[in-house]
Each structure stands twice: as structure tokens, then as C-alpha cells.
Motif scaffolding. Structure first.
Motif, PDB file in Angstrom:
ATOM      1  N   GLY A  59       0.784  -1.233   0.000  1.00  0.00           N
ATOM      2  CA  GLY A  59       0.000   0.000   0.000  1.00  0.00           C
ATOM      3  C   GLY A  59       0.810   1.274   0.000  1.00  0.00           C
ATOM      4  O   GLY A  59       0.245   2.369   0.115  1.00  0.00           O
ATOM      5  N   ILE A  60       2.141   1.187  -0.164  1.00  0.00           N
ATOM      6  CA  ILE A  60       3.012   2.363  -0.121  1.00  0.00           C
ATOM      7  C   ILE A  60       3.665   2.569  -1.479  1.00  0.00           C
ATOM      8  O   ILE A  60       4.101   1.623  -2.135  1.00  0.00           O
ATOM      9  CB  ILE A  60       4.092   2.206   0.975  1.00  0.00           C
ATOM     10  N   TYR A  61       3.729   3.799  -1.886  1.00  0.00           N
ATOM     11  CA  TYR A  61       4.396   4.228  -3.120  1.00  0.00           C
ATOM     12  C   TYR A  61       5.803   3.625  -3.176  1.00  0.00           C
ATOM     13  O   TYR A  61       6.522   3.584  -2.171  1.00  0.00           O
ATOM     14  CB  TYR A  61       4.457   5.745  -3.075  1.00  0.00           C
ATOM     15  N   ALA A  62       6.202   3.162  -4.353  1.00  0.00           N
ATOM     16  CA  ALA A  62       7.471   2.443  -4.461  1.00  0.00           C
ATOM     17  C   ALA A  62       8.334   3.015  -5.571  1.00  0.00           C
ATOM     18  O   ALA A  62       7.917   3.883  -6.341  1.00  0.00           O
ATOM     19  CB  ALA A  62       7.212   0.955  -4.700  1.00  0.00           C
ATOM     20  N   ASN A  63       9.563   2.486  -5.660  1.00  0.00           N
ATOM     21  CA  ASN A  63      10.543   2.976  -6.626  1.00  0.00           C
ATOM     22  C   ASN A  63      10.264   2.539  -8.056  1.00  0.00           C
ATOM     23  O   ASN A  63      11.029   2.876  -8.957  1.00  0.00           O
ATOM     24  CB  ASN A  63      11.946   2.505  -6.235  1.00  0.00           C
ATOM     25  N   THR A  64       9.211   1.808  -8.286  1.00  0.00           N
ATOM     26  CA  THR A  64       8.903   1.375  -9.648  1.00  0.00           C
ATOM     27  C   THR A  64       8.573   2.554 -10.558  1.00  0.00           C
ATOM     28  O   THR A  64       8.606   2.430 -11.777  1.00  0.00           O
ATOM     29  CB  THR A  64       7.711   0.401  -9.636  1.00  0.00           C
ATOM     30  N   GLN A  65       8.271   3.704  -9.980  1.00  0.00           N
ATOM     31  CA  GLN A  65       7.928   4.888 -10.767  1.00  0.00           C
ATOM     32  C   GLN A  65       9.102   5.851 -10.923  1.00  0.00           C
ATOM     33  O   GLN A  65       8.909   7.008 -11.263  1.00  0.00           O
ATOM     34  CB  GLN A  65       6.746   5.603 -10.124  1.00  0.00           C
ATOM     35  N   HIS A  92      13.984  -1.248  -4.176  1.00  0.00           N
ATOM     36  CA  HIS A  92      12.599  -1.535  -4.548  1.00  0.00           C
ATOM     37  C   HIS A  92      11.638  -0.552  -3.889  1.00  0.00           C
ATOM     38  O   HIS A  92      10.721  -0.027  -4.535  1.00  0.00           O
ATOM     39  CB  HIS A  92      12.222  -2.959  -4.143  1.00  0.00           C
ATOM     40  N   GLN A  93      11.830  -0.303  -2.593  1.00  0.00           N
ATOM     41  CA  GLN A  93      10.943   0.616  -1.878  1.00  0.00           C
ATOM     42  C   GLN A  93      11.744   1.281  -0.755  1.00  0.00           C
ATOM     43  O   GLN A  93      11.864   0.751   0.340  1.00  0.00           O
ATOM     44  CB  GLN A  93       9.733  -0.127  -1.321  1.00  0.00           C
ATOM     45  N   GLU A  94      12.263   2.457  -1.043  1.00  0.00           N
ATOM     46  CA  GLU A  94      13.081   3.161  -0.059  1.00  0.00           C
ATOM     47  C   GLU A  94      12.212   3.699   1.074  1.00  0.00           C
ATOM     48  O   GLU A  94      11.093   4.178   0.848  1.00  0.00           O
ATOM     49  CB  GLU A  94      13.821   4.336  -0.715  1.00  0.00           C
ATOM     50  N   VAL A  95      12.765   3.659   2.298  1.00  0.00           N
ATOM     51  CA  VAL A  95      12.044   4.257   3.419  1.00  0.00           C
ATOM     52  C   VAL A  95      11.850   5.749   3.191  1.00  0.00           C
ATOM     53  O   VAL A  95      10.871   6.342   3.658  1.00  0.00           O
ATOM     54  CB  VAL A  95      12.776   3.968   4.746  1.00  0.00           C
ATOM     55  N   TYR A  96      12.747   6.357   2.447  1.00  0.00           N
ATOM     56  CA  TYR A  96      12.605   7.767   2.070  1.00  0.00           C
ATOM     57  C   TYR A  96      11.269   8.008   1.367  1.00  0.00           C
ATOM     58  O   TYR A  96      10.512   8.920   1.711  1.00  0.00           O
ATOM     59  CB  TYR A  96      13.784   8.147   1.164  1.00  0.00           C
TER      60      TYR A  96
END
Length: 901
Positions: free
Chosen positions: A477-483, A497-501
């Protein structure tokens, strides 16, 4: 006659070109412009000012909306009439009459003086003093940009030879057409000299001996440039019949002390960016128009900076360095305005912020030089803080105009992007974080300015950005680095893949969106956004928190495993605070994150590394695995303040403020080594968000200010250093007027007073549970102070090339009758504090903890020494010094000391 010695050396003459495409010299067919030196200008002498001895390798930047000068402190420079690079490698040589040695003037650079309105380099030799005065007016005639004035004070007649490389290049990646051809357009003959010299020895009303100018030609008729110095003669002009060969491009300017003393000789520059403005005649007239308007241009330019500083928020504290750094940060940001071009390469009326400037060398890109979305969006928090709402609005509208159809917000946009197929390049939408940052910046702008009309006008763009963010979430459910990239653009082992930043930005943007929908009166959407913010906060706690390292992991991999690299990025958890993104924006499971930000593995004496130096991937020379960014230092300083760690917060804040004088004077650089106090060779020296990170932690951290124009509420949670008797925040811009905050210590109370100028109905609020309304003053709060207060004294500046050696407070814990300080420092060093207490009411201090307590200075442990009665105005009547001596050995040592009373 003075003979000039010409050197033709490809190794040392950067300004050499082939001259065979055009006639050697031509006479303009239209009106013949004339050029003249000008009387001295009454230059503004108001503060702020930075003066320093010139250091050859250090850069300087003179930037404005229309043009930029980028150079080194030895006076060499390149110039841009945006977005065209006109010339580079300008150098000066002097031949003094009767003196048989040619003088390299740039080697005589002695002093640099930087003010908001101009930069001056002074060359000093026994035969002359030359001042090179540079400014970049925003209101210069179309086709012109920066202005360089030379003032000559010579003992004997002297010929000055100016050499430069003609460039005539569009900012990359617009295509360019190779080395420009150069021709000399001869002007009219000089008028006869007056019989008697006028005031200051000049020949009153008489033009100088020549009115010609160089024209730089491209292969096509819609781009050309022109350059001249009044009175200068051209260098070698090869006739058309001569074989092609290399000659320097030169101006020869003869200075007669009796005639020219007290006058200014401008380097006049223009660029024609369409067929009509690129003809020889049009360029000559543009130069003449600039020549005639210099005095008025400077006066308006200087007044503009006076108005900027008068209208902007400022601070007055006992720390002079911080006060001045804050002013310079405002100036630095405002100097990075520029106008994007249209499809025909003509600058438009749009205004946006470029990411920063640095000399381009042999390229066609001056540092970052482009409009950067996320750089500007982080900076808008500072811009809103000092109250330039028109700049914030124009920047947001610039980004909205270039929003992708699916709602994504752009990141990188060249100044020449509109003239080319920019979307075929990979830069515009490469970053994932610009979209949540856009929602945060819009919320901050509307809350600070009260401009709900902007919100209504751009509702579709805002909700499209929100739709993009929420529809591109990962399985959790959280925005990820795929974009696109979150923060890092490269990473050992592959991209994250999904930075805490990104997770923290997504969570805070969700809370911000809830506030925007509240203001748009859509309760259903507001509730959904707020619920999303709360859900993401819980997911971050369960899926990103690393119990092994007692902080949040850098990245969550696709399989759910964590990259546990210790980084600065968890500091984004505190970026928005409660006011912007709601109470759920503050993390609840912080572990030792804050101690890690302040500790030596991440924090140097000049700012925060992105990766801790005890990690295997650490490299202090890398871009993303160990270098120091003032941006990160600002994030962490704000986090420390918002988590009630003011000793660490102030140390981090001053690490940024101290960079104001470190390289490009008046600006803060992009990044520095993680091991030594030195900027990277390719660090953009005048960097947008680096300067912003002096302002934002000061206003929102040190003073704890949040503005809500909708409810006319200013929230203040101050964290002032214990040894400050008073401080002020002046000219806080709000709709219809200004607010001011004063802070004064009276005994055991800090009195905060809100002053309203031209506005009414504003109320002051604080989150402090101990504060109470002042019984005498309206719009005032009393903050009770601890009977014992501690000031960290080791605030010395890092020295060039040095490593990290200053002790630091990594944690402070206050109770009603004690304070525990966790301090670390290099083995064998010491940390020093001032401990203040009142007379007669506070029982004697006791120090405990650490290794042991010693009465003998220099032994490992803590030493408390009474100073007796102090200055009753600047400190409580009784004070002591606390010296913490770290044990000998290797590396860094940690001691926890408790003061009880």
C-alpha cells in the motif's frame, strides 16, 4: 606607444579560434552605434557583505534571471545570456608603459568582495589596481544579461589585453553548431578630444577612440552574439586571403591615467536568438542600449535586493554567523530564478528556480543549470518561510504546466527543453519523489499564504498527482521505486525496490492531501487521505523498522527483506511535522535514529553523510554512498529539533550555516567529501536546496514556527540555545501584513511575544505542555526554563582538508531534577559546556556517570568547575564549565554524564 606581447599557445590560450569564414573586418550597413566608458556609479554599501582574500581555485557566481557569470576567484570567468553561453576563459594581461615585463593580471587577484547586488574582484600590482565589478540585472535589455565593469587605477599608461574563447552555445542538450566565426564590426571614427579634461581627469563628453564590436556568428541566421569594451581595439584580424590559422580573440584597451581615472569600462555582451535580433546592426544597437542604461540598471538592481531583504523574514540572534547565513540563504535562492524558453528559444515570462550553477568548463551545461522539480519543492519550504509567496506560486504553476497526463510531476527540465524533443530524453519524469513532494509543497504554500484561490484553480492538477501516487503503490500500500528513483540513482547490488525515504514522503503527502481536501470542503476525500496516512504510518513501523540497528532500514526489497544499511534517510520522518501532515506524521518507534544522525558515523564536522562510515559500502568520495550533502544536514537538524534534541539540532544547523563562507561565498555548495572538509570538484557550488537548508531548520526547528493562514494561527515551539538572552524573528509574511516574534529571558522564564503589524486576529499557539499565557502581555506565552541550563561550547569551524574531530552531543534527556548528556568524541579529546544556574535557589550541582569524576583537569571523565558570578544580562548569575575528557586510545569514545540538582 605601448607594445603588447601576444602569445599563441594552444596549451595556455583558451581563447583561440579559426578565423577564415568571414571577412577580417566589416562596417555595419545600418545605424552606427557608439560606446563609451561611464562615470563611476554610487554603489550600495549596505550589508550583508563577505570579503576574503582571493583563492584561485574557489568559484564565484553572479546570477540573475537573464544571465550568469561563473568563474574562479582569480577573475577568469564564463558568461551566459541565458540560455546561451557567450564566452569563456576570459583572462587579462597588462603591458605597462616603460615596464618591460607583461603582467598576468589574473595572478594579481588579491581580494573578493561579495554583496547581494554585485561581486568585485580586486587585482593589485605595483603599477595598477584593477577592480572587476560584476552584477546580473533582471531588467536588462532583451538579449543581454550580466554586466562586467572594469575600473582602472594606473600609475603609467597601460595597455590591457583581454582574451577569451568565443562560445555561442545553447545550453545542453539543444544542438550546437561548432566553433563560432568571429568578425570585427568597425564603428564610426572617434570625435575630436575636448581641449580640457573634465572632472576626475576624464575628457568630458568625448567618445573613446573606437566604437567597434566583435560579432560571433553561427552557421544559421537565428543565433549570434556580440561583445565589446568601449575604446578597445581588436586583436589579430586575419584577412580573408590568408590561409586558415589560429589566432587569439583579443581586446586591446589603452588606459591613460589622466583621462580614464575614475571611469568604468563595461564589458558589453548580447545574444540574438532569432533572425531579427541576430543581425550585426541589431546586435550593435542592443550593445549601445545596454551601455546607455548601466547606471539605471544597477540602481534598480540594488534597490531590488534592498526590497527583497526588507520584505523577507529575518532573524536577530546573539549568533552573528547564523544571522548572516540566513540572509545570504535568502539571497542565494532568489538569485536562482530563471526564465524557460519557448519553442523558438526565446525566454518566456515564466519564472522558476534552477537547481544551481557552477562553471561549465568545456561543456554547455553550467553546473546543474536546469529546472529541477524536487530541488525546488524542498526549497519552497524555505521560500514560504521567508515569505516570497509569488515565487512559490510561480514555481508550482511551472510544475503544473509540465505535469504528465497521468498526473506525475516532473523533475528535470533544461532551460532549452521547449525548443527540442525533451521528452525523448530520460530526465523529465525520472524521479518518483517529485509527486509526493509537490503535494506537500502545495499544502505548505496554501497554509502559509492563505491562497485558497490557487488551490481551487489547480484542483484538477493536484488531484491528478494524488491519483498517480495512490495508484502506483506496492503490495503493502506504499508508493514504491517502480515509478522512478526515490533518492539514490545507483546502489550496490541493484536499485532499491521501496526506499524508506519514499515511504515517509508518501505517508506525509497523504496527511497533506487530507488537509487540502479539507480546504476544498470534500470530507469524503479528506477522510480517505487521512486514513491512508495512518495506515502507511503503521506499515512503516511494522515493515521498515530494524530492531537490530534500532532505526528504520534503508530499503524494503521485493521479497519483504530489508536493506539494513545505516543511512540518513529515516530523518525524513520528521520533515513535515505535526502541523503539515498531522500527528500521525511523527514516528513512534524511533529507537536510536536520532543518536545515529548526530553521531560520528553519519555526522562530520561539516554535515551529514548519507551512508554511515562503518558500512561496507561506504565511500566518502562517492555520490550516494558516503558523501556529505547540506540537504541531509538540514533534514537531520529539523528532525533533532522536532524530537526535542536542541543541542544536536543546533550543531547540525551551524554545520550548514558555516558553509556560507566555505566555497562560493554567500552560497552553500551541493556536496562534500565524507572524509575531509573539501567540496567535490564537480559540486554545484551555488546550490538551491543547500541554501534552503539554512532557512528551514532555523525557522521551523530552532524557532519551531508553523503558519496556518486559514485559522490565523502561528504555532511556536522554540528551542533556543541556553546562553541566548534574547532573539527575534522579524517580518513574518502573512496575508495582509506581517508578524514578529520576540523571545526574552527573564529569570527562569522565556517570554515569547507576538507582534502584529497591519493585521489583526492572529493568535499564537504552542504544543509545549508547560507553557502558559503571559499574565501581562496579550499574544504572549511564558515558557518555564530549567533551573540548570547547558550550552555546548565546541562550535569551531572545520579547517580545509581536516577530518572529523569535534565532539558532539548525540542525546540529551531532561527530567525535573537532572539532565543526562550522551556525548562522543575522538579518543583523548574533550568536550566543553557552559552550565548556568540561578543563585540561592538551586541546590549545588552534582555530576555523575561516565568513567569517573575528577578534580584534576585532563584526566578521563567529567570535570565541573564553578565560574562564580557571571553576567546577569547574558546568563544566570552563577555558571560552571563542564569538561568531559575522553579516554585515550583509538577511534571515538562515548561518555554519558548526568547533572543533578
Amino acid at each position: 606607444m605601448v607594445c603588447s606581447t601576444r602569445f599563441i599557445s594552444l596549451a595556455t590560450q583558451a581563447g583561440l579560434i579559426l578565423l577564415f569564414s568571414f571577412p577580417a573586418a566589416v562596417r555595419s550597413q545600418g545605424a552606427l552605434p557608439t560606446f563609451s566608458s561611464i562615470p563611476t556609479i554610487p554603489f550600495d554599501s549596505a550589508a550583508p557583505v563577505i570579503r576574503a582574500h582571493s583563492e584561485t581555485e574557489k568559484p564565484f557566481t553572479v546570477a540573475g534571471e537573464r544571465g550568469v557569470i561563473l568563474g574562479q576567484q582569480n577573475g577568469t570567468f564564463e558568461t551566459w545570456v541565458l540560455p546561451v553561453k557567450l564566452l569563456s576563459h576570459l583572462t587579462i594581461e597588462a603591458d605597462i608603459e616603460g615596464y618591460t615585463v607583461p603582467i598576468d593580471v589574473n595572478q594579481q587577484a588579491a581580494e573578493i568582495e561579495v554583496r547581494p547586488d554585485r561581486t568585485v574582484i580586486t587585482y593589485s600590482h605595483i603599477g595598477f589596481t584593477v577592480r572587476q565589478i560584476m552584477f546580473s540585472p533582471n531588467d536588462a535589455p532583451e538579449g543581454t544579461g550580466p554586466v562586467v565593469l572594469f575600473e582602472f587605477d594606473c600609475v603609467h599608461p597601460t595597455e590591457f589585453i583581454f582574451r577569451f574563447t568565443p562560445e555561442l552555445r545553447w545550453m545542453w542538450p539543444e544542438r550546437n553548431e561548432g566553433v563560432p566565426g568571429v568578425e570585427w564590426v568597425a564603428g564610426p571614427n572617434a570625435a575630436p578630444k575636448a581641449k580640457e579634461p573634465g572632472p576626475s581627469g576624464s575628457i568630458s563628453g568625448t567618445p573613446l577612440p573606437n566604437h567597434g564590436y566583435y560579432v560571433l556568428h553561427a552557421d544559421y541566421p537565428d543565433l549570434a552574439g556580440a561583445i565589446t569594451i568601449p575604446g578597445a581595439q581588436p586583436g589579430i584580424i586575419a584577412p580573408y586571403q590568408e590561409r586558415p590559422q589560429v589566432h587569439p580573440v583579443e581586446f586591446h584597451l589603452h588606459i591613460d591615467p589622466s583621462r580614464d581615472h575614475g571611469r568604468l569600462f563595461p564589458l558589453l555582451m548580447a545574444a540574438g536568438m532569432n533572425k531579427a535580433s541576430a543581425t550585426n546592426d541589431a546586435l550593435g544597437l542592443t550593445l549601445a542600449k545596454l551601455n546607455a542604461s548601466i547606471a539605471d540598471l544597477y540602481a534598480a538592481h540594488a534597490d531590488g535586493y534592498k526590497k527583497l531583504l526588507a520584505d523577507s523574514t529575518s532573524i536577530s540572534t546573539p549568533d552573528k554567523a547564523l544571522n548572516e547565513a540566513f540572509q545570504w540563504a535568502v539571497v542565494s535562492i532568489e538569485q536562482l530564478r530563471a526564465h524557460p524558453v519557448d519553442a523558438h528559444s526565446i525566454p518566456t515570462d515564466e519564472t522558476a528556480l534552477v537547481a544551481g550553477y557552477y562553471a561549465s568548463g568545456d561543456s554547455a551545461r553550467p553546473g546543474f543549470g536546469w529546472f529541477f522539480g524536487r530541488d525546488a519543492l524542498y526549497t519552497l519550504f524555505a521560500v514560504n518561510g521567508y515569505g516570497d509567496f509569488s515565487l512559490s506560486k510561480s514555481e508550482l504553476e511551472f510544475l503544473i504546466k509540465r505535469q504528465r497526463d497521468d498526473g506525475k510531476i516532473m523533475h528535470e527540465y533544461s532551460q532549452t527543453a521547449a525548443a527540442i524533443d525533451w521528452r525523448s530524453f530520460p530526465y523529465m519524469y525520472a524521479a518518483a519523489d517529485a509527486t509526493p513532494l509537490f503535494l506537500l509543497a502545495v499544502t505548505d504554500y496554501v497554509r502559509s499564504s492563505g491562497d485558497t484561490a490557487f488551490l481551487a484553480a489547480h484542483r484538477d492538477a493536484i488531484e491528478k498527482a494524488w491519483e498517480f501516487e495512490t495508484s502506483h503503490a506496492d503490495a503493502n500500500g506504499i508508493y514504491a521505486n517502480t515509478q522512478g528513483t526515490g533518492w539514490v540513482e545507483s546502489w550496490p547490488g541493484g536499485m532499491p525496490h521501496q526506499e524508506v525515504y519514499l515511504a515517509f514522503l508518501d505517508q506525509q503527502a497523504s496527511g497533506a492531501m487530507a488537509q487540502l481536501e479539507d480546504m476544498l470542503h470534500d470530507s469524503q476525500k479528506s477522510t480517505a487521505a487521512r486514513s491512508r496516512a495512518e495506515a502507511i504510518a503503521k506499515t512503516i513501523e511494522t515493515q521498515f523498522y530494524d530492531k537490530e540497528k534500532s532505526c528504520y532500514a534503508f530499503n524494503r526489497n521485493a521479497d519483504g527483506s530489508l536493506d539494513r544499511t545505516s543511512t540518513v534517510y529515516p530523518s525524513l520522518a520528521w520533515w513535515s511535522g505535526k502541523g503539515l501532515a498531522g500527528a500521525s506524521s511523527i514516528p513512534t518507534q524511533t529507537g536510536t535514529c536520532l543518536e545515529q544522525f548526530a553521531g560520528h558515523a553519519l555526522n562530520t564536522d561539516w554535515g551529514l553523510r548519507d551512508v554511515a562510515n562503518d558500512e561496507k559500502i561506504y565511500d566518502g568520495m562517492s555520490y550516494h554512498q558516503g558523501s556529505v550533502w547540506p540537504l541531509f544536514t538540514g533534514w537531520a537538524a529539523l528532525a533533532e529539533y522536532r524530537a526535542n534534541q536542541p543541542l544536536a539540532g543546533y550543531q547540525l544547523l551551524m554545520e550548514n550555516a558555516n558553509l556560507t563562507n566555505a566555497q562560493d561565498l554567500g552560497a552553500v555548495t551541493e556536496l562534500l567529501s565524507g572524509d575531509f572538509f573539501v567540496p567535490f570538484g564537480r559540486s554545484t557550488s551555488h546550490q538551491l536546496w543547500s541554501s534552503a537548508m539554512v532557512i528551514t531548520p532555523t525557522l521551523r526547528g530552532l524557532f519551531g514556527i508553523e503558519i496556518d493562514a486559514q485559522t490565523k494561527t502561528i504555532t511556536v515551539n522554540p528551542h533556543l540555545p541556553a546562553n541566548w538572552p534574547k532573539a527575534e524573528v522579524k517580518n513574518i509574511q502573512v496575508p495582509g501584513g506581517t508578524l514578529g516574534l520576540s523571545f526574552t529571558k527573564e529569570g527562569e522564564t522565556l517570554i515569547m511575544f507576538l507582534e502584529q503589524s497591519g493585521v489583526n486576529g492572529w493568535k499564537v499557539h504552542t504544543d509545549s505542555h508547560n507553557a502558559r499565557p503571559d499574565p501581562i502581555r496579550r499574544s504572549a506565552f511564558d515558557f518555564p526554563l530549567s533551573p540548570v541550563r547547558v550550552t555546548f561550547l565546541d562550535d569551531r569551524l572545520a579547517t580545509a582538508g581536516a577530518g572529523t574531530s569535534i565532539a558532539r552531543v548525540v542525546h540529551e534527556e531532561w527530567n525535573s531534577r537532572s539532565v543526562a548528556l550522551q556525548v562522543e568524541g575522538p579518543a583523548g579529546s574533550s568536550a566543553n559546556f557552559l552550565v548556568s544556574q540561578r543563585d540561592g535557589k538551586t541546590p549545588g550541582l552534582q555530576v555523575s556517570g561516565g568513567l569517573s569524576n575528577h578534580a584534576e583537569s585532563g584526566k578521563p571523565g567529567a570535570l565541573l568547575t564553578s565560574l562564580g558570578i557571571g553576567d546577569p544580562v547574558n546568563a544566570p548569575p552563577f555558571a560552571s564549565t563542564l569538561q568531559i575528557n575522553f579516554p585515550p586510545g583509538e577511534g571515538w569514545k562515548t561518555i554519558t554524564v548526568t547533572l543533578a540538582w
